[in-house]
Motif scaffolding. Structure first.
Motif, PDB file in Angstrom:
ATOM      1  N   GLU A  76      -3.895   3.153   8.438  1.00  0.00           N
ATOM      2  CA  GLU A  76      -4.083   3.441   9.860  1.00  0.00           C
ATOM      3  C   GLU A  76      -3.014   2.799  10.732  1.00  0.00           C
ATOM      4  N   GLU A  77      -2.179   1.929  10.156  1.00  0.00           N
ATOM      5  CA  GLU A  77      -1.165   1.207  10.925  1.00  0.00           C
ATOM      6  C   GLU A  77       0.249   1.703  10.652  1.00  0.00           C
ATOM      7  N   ALA A  78       0.384   2.841  10.049  1.00  0.00           N
ATOM      8  CA  ALA A  78       1.689   3.308   9.587  1.00  0.00           C
ATOM      9  C   ALA A  78       2.715   3.430  10.705  1.00  0.00           C
ATOM     10  N   THR A  79       2.277   3.558  11.943  1.00  0.00           N
ATOM     11  CA  THR A  79       3.252   3.688  13.030  1.00  0.00           C
ATOM     12  C   THR A  79       3.253   2.499  13.968  1.00  0.00           C
ATOM     13  N   CYS A  80       2.469   1.470  13.671  1.00  0.00           N
ATOM     14  CA  CYS A  80       2.359   0.362  14.624  1.00  0.00           C
ATOM     15  C   CYS A  80       2.683  -0.980  14.009  1.00  0.00           C
ATOM     16  N   CYS A  81       1.678  -1.702  13.730  1.00  0.00           N
ATOM     17  CA  CYS A  81       1.835  -3.133  13.436  1.00  0.00           C
ATOM     18  C   CYS A  81       1.253  -3.504  12.085  1.00  0.00           C
ATOM     19  N   SER A  86       9.334 -19.926   2.285  1.00  0.00           N
ATOM     20  CA  SER A  86       9.721 -21.306   2.548  1.00  0.00           C
ATOM     21  C   SER A  86       9.916 -21.959   1.187  1.00  0.00           C
ATOM     22  N   ILE A  87      10.970 -22.742   1.079  1.00  0.00           N
ATOM     23  CA  ILE A  87      11.349 -23.348  -0.191  1.00  0.00           C
ATOM     24  C   ILE A  87      10.964 -24.826  -0.171  1.00  0.00           C
ATOM     25  N   HIS A  88      10.252 -25.239  -1.204  1.00  0.00           N
ATOM     26  CA  HIS A  88       9.820 -26.624  -1.355  1.00  0.00           C
ATOM     27  C   HIS A  88      10.269 -27.099  -2.730  1.00  0.00           C
ATOM     28  N   ARG A  89      10.326 -28.393  -2.938  1.00  0.00           N
ATOM     29  CA  ARG A  89      10.698 -28.915  -4.249  1.00  0.00           C
ATOM     30  C   ARG A  89       9.684 -28.419  -5.280  1.00  0.00           C
ATOM     31  N   GLY A  90      10.147 -27.629  -6.237  1.00  0.00           N
ATOM     32  CA  GLY A  90       9.312 -27.137  -7.324  1.00  0.00           C
ATOM     33  C   GLY A  90       8.555 -25.847  -7.041  1.00  0.00           C
ATOM     34  N   SER A  91       8.622 -25.312  -5.801  1.00  0.00           N
ATOM     35  CA  SER A  91       7.890 -24.071  -5.526  1.00  0.00           C
ATOM     36  C   SER A  91       8.471 -23.336  -4.320  1.00  0.00           C
ATOM     37  N   ILE A  92       8.127 -22.064  -4.250  1.00  0.00           N
ATOM     38  CA  ILE A  92       8.489 -21.227  -3.109  1.00  0.00           C
ATOM     39  C   ILE A  92       7.208 -20.559  -2.631  1.00  0.00           C
ATOM     40  N   THR A  93       6.962 -20.615  -1.336  1.00  0.00           N
ATOM     41  CA  THR A  93       5.805 -19.945  -0.763  1.00  0.00           C
ATOM     42  C   THR A  93       6.282 -18.659  -0.110  1.00  0.00           C
ATOM     43  N   ALA A  94       5.688 -17.545  -0.522  1.00  0.00           N
ATOM     44  CA  ALA A  94       6.028 -16.238   0.038  1.00  0.00           C
ATOM     45  C   ALA A  94       4.892 -15.786   0.949  1.00  0.00           C
ATOM     46  N   ASN A  95       5.246 -15.412   2.176  1.00  0.00           N
ATOM     47  CA  ASN A  95       4.282 -14.896   3.143  1.00  0.00           C
ATOM     48  C   ASN A  95       4.565 -13.421   3.358  1.00  0.00           C
ATOM     49  N   GLU A  96       3.570 -12.590   3.075  1.00  0.00           N
ATOM     50  CA  GLU A  96       3.712 -11.142   3.192  1.00  0.00           C
ATOM     51  C   GLU A  96       2.949 -10.631   4.408  1.00  0.00           C
ATOM     52  N   ALA A  97       3.526  -9.644   5.075  1.00  0.00           N
ATOM     53  CA  ALA A  97       2.859  -8.934   6.166  1.00  0.00           C
ATOM     54  C   ALA A  97       2.924  -7.456   5.813  1.00  0.00           C
ATOM     55  N   PHE A  98       1.765  -6.851   5.572  1.00  0.00           N
ATOM     56  CA  PHE A  98       1.758  -5.460   5.129  1.00  0.00           C
ATOM     57  C   PHE A  98       0.939  -4.577   6.056  1.00  0.00           C
ATOM     58  N   TYR A  99       1.206  -3.291   5.961  1.00  0.00           N
ATOM     59  CA  TYR A  99       0.570  -2.274   6.781  1.00  0.00           C
ATOM     60  C   TYR A  99      -0.569  -1.620   6.016  1.00  0.00           C
ATOM     61  N   GLY A 100      -1.572  -1.179   6.748  1.00  0.00           N
ATOM     62  CA  GLY A 100      -2.632  -0.362   6.169  1.00  0.00           C
ATOM     63  C   GLY A 100      -2.375   1.083   6.547  1.00  0.00           C
ATOM     64  N   PRO A 143       0.832  -1.202   0.000  1.00  0.00           N
ATOM     65  CA  PRO A 143       0.000   0.000   0.000  1.00  0.00           C
ATOM     66  C   PRO A 143       0.871   1.258   0.000  1.00  0.00           C
ATOM     67  N   PRO A 144       0.391   2.344  -0.605  1.00  0.00           N
ATOM     68  CA  PRO A 144       1.170   3.585  -0.632  1.00  0.00           C
ATOM     69  C   PRO A 144       1.232   4.246   0.750  1.00  0.00           C
ATOM     70  N   GLU A 145       2.295   4.979   0.978  1.00  0.00           N
ATOM     71  CA  GLU A 145       2.476   5.801   2.175  1.00  0.00           C
ATOM     72  C   GLU A 145       2.545   5.020   3.488  1.00  0.00           C
ATOM     73  N   VAL A 146       2.945   3.758   3.445  1.00  0.00           N
ATOM     74  CA  VAL A 146       3.137   2.969   4.665  1.00  0.00           C
ATOM     75  C   VAL A 146       4.487   2.262   4.577  1.00  0.00           C
ATOM     76  N   PRO A 147       5.000   1.760   5.718  1.00  0.00           N
ATOM     77  CA  PRO A 147       6.287   1.046   5.671  1.00  0.00           C
ATOM     78  C   PRO A 147       6.261  -0.129   4.701  1.00  0.00           C
ATOM     79  N   ALA A 148       7.438  -0.547   4.301  1.00  0.00           N
ATOM     80  CA  ALA A 148       7.589  -1.631   3.325  1.00  0.00           C
ATOM     81  C   ALA A 148       6.998  -2.937   3.847  1.00  0.00           C
ATOM     82  N   THR A 149       6.410  -3.683   2.937  1.00  0.00           N
ATOM     83  CA  THR A 149       5.843  -4.991   3.264  1.00  0.00           C
ATOM     84  C   THR A 149       6.956  -5.961   3.631  1.00  0.00           C
TER      85      THR A 149
END
Length: 191
Positions: free
Chosen positions: A175-180, A159-173, A148-154
């Motif tokens: 209203e959360e620009a200074t917290c969690c 986790s790496i598996h045979r034939g694939s990589i799973t990416a888990n993202e944690a992003f800010y909204g 999202p724009p104007e918030v800290p970087a996601t």
């Protein structure tokens, strides 16, 4: 079979074995070895520019680099104390992506404005490497799909598996620009 015929047969076998041995050798006659990913000096490698949206490769020195000129994506940001994107790289995460034990290494990359605080983070990415002979080869660059724009970087973890990589993202909204970070996204990247 006469002694001469046996000698010729032995010579033919010896030549066949030599030809097979040379097939797996480099032009110097040495056995072709694959780079051991666990012995790479990861803090001094070259990252692809895409890891921080740079226009050219990024050469790390002791795990850090400065990207100039500043990629246009961040032209409006304030950069202190240097006029460039500060790049930091972590230690590798090894995994079995290609069907061999620990055949790839993922490097966490941090791109920031140099402020030294969490809100100075511009982008987190991961670069996936494999060995090709005695050289590193980039398999791909994984970046968050949600930023999202104007918030800290996601934040992104994989986790790496045979034939694939799973990416888990944690992003800010907004209203959360200074917290969690409370937003979550999971993506599976197939190889």
């Amino acid at each position: 079979m006469s002694v001469g015929q046996r000698a010729l047969s032995m010579l033919a076998i010896a030549l066949a074995c030599s030809a097979l041995a040379l097939a797996g050798a480099d032009s110097g006659g040495h056995a072709a070895a694959t780079l051991n990913l666990h012995r790479v000096r990861w803090r001094d490698i070259t990252l692809p520019g895409a890891a921080c949206d740079a226009t050219r490769p990024i050469q790390l020195h002791n795990g850090e680099a400065l990207v100039t000129p500043i990629p246009s994506r961040w032209a409006a940001d304030i950069f202190r104390p240097k006029d460039g994107v500060t790049v930091g790289a972590g230690l590798p995460i090894y995994g079995d992506l290609l069907g061999g034990r620990a055949d790839v290494a993922a490097i966490n990359v941090s791109c920031n404005n140099g402020s030294g605080t969490a809100d100075g983070a511009l982008l987190y990415s991961l670069v996936i490497f494999r060995a090709r002979g005695q050289h590193l080869s980039v398999v791909g660059v994984i970046k968050p799909l949600v930023q999202p724009p104007e918030v800290p970087a996601t934040l992104i973890g994989i986790s790496i598996h045979r034939g694939s990589i799973t990416a888990n993202e944690a992003f800010y909204g907004p209203e959360e620009a200074t917290c969690c970070s409370t937003g979550r996204a999971t993506t599976t990247w197939a190889y």
